[in-house]
Design a protein around this motif. Structure first.
Motif, mmCIF file in Angstrom:
data_model
loop_
_atom_site.group_PDB
_atom_site.id
_atom_site.type_symbol
_atom_site.label_atom_id
_atom_site.label_comp_id
_atom_site.label_asym_id
_atom_site.label_seq_id
_atom_site.Cartn_x
_atom_site.Cartn_y
_atom_site.Cartn_z
ATOM 1 N N LEU A 299 40.192 33.181 42.836
ATOM 2 C CA LEU A 299 40.568 33.053 41.431
ATOM 3 C C LEU A 299 40.328 31.625 40.947
ATOM 4 O O LEU A 299 39.825 31.409 39.838
ATOM 5 C CB LEU A 299 42.037 33.440 41.244
ATOM 6 C CG LEU A 299 42.368 34.926 41.458
ATOM 7 C CD1 LEU A 299 43.874 35.137 41.507
ATOM 8 C CD2 LEU A 299 41.743 35.781 40.352
ATOM 9 N N GLN A 300 40.679 30.657 41.791
ATOM 10 C CA GLN A 300 40.432 29.258 41.417
ATOM 11 C C GLN A 300 38.941 28.957 41.360
ATOM 12 O O GLN A 300 38.471 28.232 40.479
ATOM 13 C CB GLN A 300 41.129 28.335 42.417
ATOM 14 C CG GLN A 300 42.645 28.380 42.319
ATOM 15 C CD GLN A 300 43.327 27.564 43.405
ATOM 16 O OE1 GLN A 300 42.866 27.513 44.546
ATOM 17 N NE2 GLN A 300 44.435 26.922 43.068
ATOM 18 N N LEU A 301 38.187 29.522 42.280
ATOM 19 C CA LEU A 301 36.738 29.315 42.290
ATOM 20 C C LEU A 301 36.101 29.797 40.989
ATOM 21 O O LEU A 301 35.165 29.180 40.476
ATOM 22 C CB LEU A 301 36.120 30.043 43.479
ATOM 23 C CG LEU A 301 34.594 30.016 43.613
ATOM 24 C CD1 LEU A 301 34.091 28.583 43.784
ATOM 25 C CD2 LEU A 301 34.139 30.881 44.783
ATOM 26 N N ILE B 179 35.637 37.107 37.261
ATOM 27 C CA ILE B 179 36.992 37.655 37.364
ATOM 28 C C ILE B 179 36.958 39.177 37.300
ATOM 29 O O ILE B 179 37.641 39.876 38.056
ATOM 30 C CB ILE B 179 37.887 37.100 36.241
ATOM 31 C CG1 ILE B 179 38.343 35.693 36.588
ATOM 32 C CG2 ILE B 179 39.099 37.987 36.009
ATOM 33 C CD1 ILE B 179 39.392 35.625 37.674
ATOM 34 N N GLY B 180 36.154 39.714 36.368
ATOM 35 C CA GLY B 180 36.069 41.168 36.223
ATOM 36 C C GLY B 180 35.595 41.842 37.498
ATOM 37 O O GLY B 180 36.169 42.850 37.928
ATOM 38 N N TYR B 181 34.579 41.269 38.132
ATOM 39 C CA TYR B 181 34.042 41.876 39.348
ATOM 40 C C TYR B 181 34.946 41.616 40.550
ATOM 41 O O TYR B 181 35.016 42.454 41.459
ATOM 42 C CB TYR B 181 32.622 41.370 39.615
ATOM 43 C CG TYR B 181 31.598 42.162 38.840
ATOM 44 C CD1 TYR B 181 31.043 43.316 39.359
ATOM 45 C CD2 TYR B 181 31.220 41.768 37.567
ATOM 46 C CE1 TYR B 181 30.117 44.061 38.640
ATOM 47 C CE2 TYR B 181 30.289 42.504 36.834
ATOM 48 C CZ TYR B 181 29.745 43.651 37.385
ATOM 49 O OH TYR B 181 28.838 44.395 36.661
ATOM 50 N N PHE B 182 35.650 40.478 40.577
ATOM 51 C CA PHE B 182 36.598 40.238 41.662
ATOM 52 C C PHE B 182 37.722 41.267 41.605
ATOM 53 O O PHE B 182 38.105 41.854 42.626
ATOM 54 C CB PHE B 182 37.179 38.826 41.561
ATOM 55 C CG PHE B 182 38.229 38.537 42.599
ATOM 56 C CD1 PHE B 182 37.861 38.240 43.905
ATOM 57 C CD2 PHE B 182 39.576 38.573 42.276
ATOM 58 C CE1 PHE B 182 38.831 37.988 44.875
ATOM 59 C CE2 PHE B 182 40.548 38.315 43.237
ATOM 60 C CZ PHE B 182 40.164 38.019 44.534
ATOM 61 N N ARG C 288 40.984 48.270 37.197
ATOM 62 C CA ARG C 288 40.642 46.880 37.540
ATOM 63 C C ARG C 288 39.169 46.585 37.262
ATOM 64 O O ARG C 288 38.779 45.426 37.155
ATOM 65 C CB ARG C 288 40.967 46.613 39.014
ATOM 66 C CG ARG C 288 42.438 46.470 39.308
ATOM 67 C CD ARG C 288 42.682 45.798 40.643
ATOM 68 N NE ARG C 288 44.095 45.638 40.925
ATOM 69 C CZ ARG C 288 44.589 44.873 41.888
ATOM 70 N NH1 ARG C 288 43.761 44.191 42.679
ATOM 71 N NH2 ARG C 288 45.882 44.781 42.082
ATOM 72 N N SER C 289 38.380 47.633 37.155
ATOM 73 C CA SER C 289 36.953 47.462 36.856
ATOM 74 C C SER C 289 36.676 47.506 35.359
ATOM 75 O O SER C 289 35.515 47.470 34.955
ATOM 76 C CB SER C 289 36.138 48.558 37.554
ATOM 77 O OG SER C 289 36.360 48.556 38.945
ATOM 78 N N SER C 290 37.714 47.596 34.540
ATOM 79 C CA SER C 290 37.516 47.815 33.107
ATOM 80 C C SER C 290 36.672 46.723 32.461
ATOM 81 O O SER C 290 35.767 47.013 31.666
ATOM 82 C CB SER C 290 38.876 47.922 32.403
ATOM 83 O OG SER C 290 39.650 46.744 32.604
ATOM 84 N N ILE C 291 36.943 45.466 32.787
ATOM 85 C CA ILE C 291 36.181 44.374 32.164
ATOM 86 C C ILE C 291 34.742 44.367 32.668
ATOM 87 O O ILE C 291 33.809 44.157 31.893
ATOM 88 C CB ILE C 291 36.882 43.030 32.428
ATOM 89 C CG1 ILE C 291 38.194 42.973 31.631
ATOM 90 C CG2 ILE C 291 35.983 41.860 32.037
ATOM 91 C CD1 ILE C 291 38.970 41.695 31.818
ATOM 92 N N SER C 292 34.539 44.627 33.957
ATOM 93 C CA SER C 292 33.170 44.678 34.477
ATOM 94 C C SER C 292 32.422 45.889 33.950
ATOM 95 O O SER C 292 31.187 45.902 33.925
ATOM 96 C CB SER C 292 33.171 44.677 36.008
ATOM 97 O OG SER C 292 33.905 45.766 36.523
ATOM 98 N N PHE C 293 33.151 46.930 33.501
ATOM 99 C CA PHE C 293 32.522 48.089 32.859
ATOM 100 C C PHE C 293 32.178 47.817 31.401
ATOM 101 O O PHE C 293 31.560 48.655 30.746
ATOM 102 C CB PHE C 293 33.448 49.312 32.922
ATOM 103 C CG PHE C 293 33.565 49.935 34.282
ATOM 104 C CD1 PHE C 293 32.622 49.695 35.273
ATOM 105 C CD2 PHE C 293 34.640 50.776 34.583
ATOM 106 C CE1 PHE C 293 32.739 50.271 36.517
ATOM 107 C CE2 PHE C 293 34.761 51.354 35.837
ATOM 108 C CZ PHE C 293 33.803 51.096 36.805
ATOM 109 N N GLY C 294 32.589 46.671 30.887
ATOM 110 C CA GLY C 294 32.292 46.332 29.501
ATOM 111 C C GLY C 294 33.394 46.690 28.523
ATOM 112 O O GLY C 294 33.219 46.549 27.307
ATOM 113 N N ILE C 295 34.555 47.156 29.002
ATOM 114 C CA ILE C 295 35.682 47.476 28.127
ATOM 115 C C ILE C 295 36.351 46.175 27.691
ATOM 116 O O ILE C 295 36.639 45.318 28.524
ATOM 117 C CB ILE C 295 36.688 48.386 28.844
ATOM 118 C CG1 ILE C 295 36.012 49.709 29.233
ATOM 119 C CG2 ILE C 295 37.914 48.656 27.969
ATOM 120 C CD1 ILE C 295 36.887 50.610 30.074
#
Length: 442
Positions: free
Chosen positions: A123-125, A138-141, A309-316
């Motif tokens: 998260l810090q990285l 962050i989305g993919y993590f 948890r994948s919502s942001i990486s899905f583009g939501i």
């Protein structure tokens, strides 16, 4: 303006960064899931399985509480991630090689500490990248941490036939993926040159080199004196934490407390008669005994956690900051409703309606938990310091802020593990009083 070739290059870099952070989340959390999945095989039948859950979460909580507040100055990512890898491998090897309860609990604790330290480090990285790129990471993590639930449970299902020594021993090679991905696959932050990020690249010039990995190479690269003198004091850290207590930490703590109380205390009592093939042709193919209900609820939960948890990486689009408490509020009502269903039976003797009802609420539970996690860290990652802040100080403040929040979810899980025992016992007694004795047959 970026040319088409530059855009293609940027897209490829984002893809590599997304894959890297997905692997970080997956590998870092998958050992935690394997340990929980293997709990029945790791300790003698007379030993309470809750001791596995405790040793699997408490050391991670210690890492998340202690490390951000104790550490001063620059984070040496290569050294820290290498240490996490060695701790995780050592822990799993100890579990595999020793049969004594003490040694196995020690190994689980080592792996737990490595997982907790690894999570806050990744998260810090992410904060060392420009905002748009950081949000992508962050989305993919978060997606990777969600996938760990499904992958870990499936892996142990396949490995458990080999026995604890071989199954756990084979899983010990997985942590090596983390340093290999970090060193040879993760793109350097100076390679992201989009217009969105250009104005934000200047703060990183005081670092010894553009590669985040060279932060810890003090022996081979000169460190500017201005970076060496920057270190956040305890007063500085408290000033940063104070506004995040209610805004970020409380929603995360509440949602995990309610969520894991459901999983550990309520879900084991959500039992119904084995469905008849004539009446329930589909459900009867899944449920063959009352012991199949709990694994079904866990599968539904893990699947929906992964998706949310994948919502942001899905583009939501992410939740607005003002709506961050919403998942925890919904989670509380899910806890109360499922508790009433377990104790009283909302639909009476109609197991078909009851199973469908529980299935829906468990799905919503997983969605709320996943959304809370990914959106809290996304919002923290997007916060910017005031203009004019020293570049190295700005970097350390962002690293500390996102790392300091991590203990809230672990503390919620720990509290839930304490609440779950009397909750399960009380609900089972309530069922027995109304003539439903299925919970006594497990």
């Amino acid at each position: 303006m970026l040319k088409l070739g530059d855009l293609d290059h940027e897209r490829k870099l984002r893809t590599k960064l997304g894959v890297s952070f997905f692997l970080f989340g997956l590998i870092n959390n998958v050992l935690y899931v394997i340990i929980l999945s293997a709990a029945l095989d790791l300790v003698p039948p007379s030993t309470p399985k809750g001791i596995i859950a405790f040793c699997n979460i408490f050391p991670a909580l210690v890492a998340k509480i202690g490390w951000p507040y104790v550490l001063k100055g620059q984070i040496r990512y290569t050294s820290r991630l290498s240490g996490c890898c060695m701790l995780a491998v050592s822990g799993m090897v100890v579990v595999a090689l020793f049969n004594s309860l003490f040694m196995r609990l020690l190994g689980i604790s080592l792996a737990s500490f490595a997982s907790g330290l690894g999570e806050l480090t990744f998260l810090q990285l992410s904060t060392t990248y420009p905002p748009g790129v950081a949000a992508h990471g962050i989305g993919y993590f978060a997606s990777g941490t969600g996938a760990a639930g499904l992958v870990g449970a499936f892996l142990w299902w396949e490995l458990r036939g080999l026995g604890v020594r071989t199954g756990v021993g084979l899983s010990a090679v997985m942590p090596f993926v983390i340093p290999l991905t970090y060193l040879f696959f993760l793109p350097r932050r100076d390679l992201f040159t989009s217009e969105e990020d250009t104005s934000l690249r200047a703060p990183y010039t005081p670092l010894p080199a553009s590669d985040v990995r060279t932060e810890e190479s003090a022996a081979t690269a000169p460190v500017p004196s201005e970076a060496m003198i920057v270190a956040l004091s305890l007063d500085d850290k408290w000033r940063l934490v104070k506004p995040m207590l209610v805004r970020y930490m409380l929603p995360l703590f509440c949602v995990y407390t309610f969520e894991y109380t459901i999983n550990q205390g309520v879900a084991p009592t959500l039992l119904y008669p084995v469905p008849s093939p004539d009446t329930y042709p589909i459900l009867s193919k899944i449920i063959h005994s009352i012991r199949d209900y709990y694994p079904l609820w866990q599968l539904v939960y893990q699947t929906t956690v992964f998706l949310s948890r994948s919502s942001i990486s899905f583009g939501i689009p992410p939740l607005p900051r003002r709506l961050l408490p919403l998942p925890s509020i919904i989670q509380f009502f899910i806890l109360v409703t499922l508790g009433l269903e377990a104790a009283k039976g909302i639909f009476g003797d109609s197991e078909g309606r009851s199973v469908a009802f529980v299935f829906s609420l468990i799905s919503l539970e997983g969605i709320c938990g996943g959304l809370a996690y990914v959106n809290v860290y996304h919002q923290i990652n997007q916060e910017r310091s005031n203009p004019g802040v020293h570049a190295e100080r700005d970097k350390q403040e962002r690293e500390f802020k996102i790392g300091s929040v991590g203990f809230a979810d672990s503390l919620g899980i720990l509290l839930a593990s304490i609440l779950a025992v009397p909750t399960e016992v009380g609900l089972c007694r309530a069922q027995v009083r109304r003539g439903k004795t299925l919970c006594q047959g497990l």
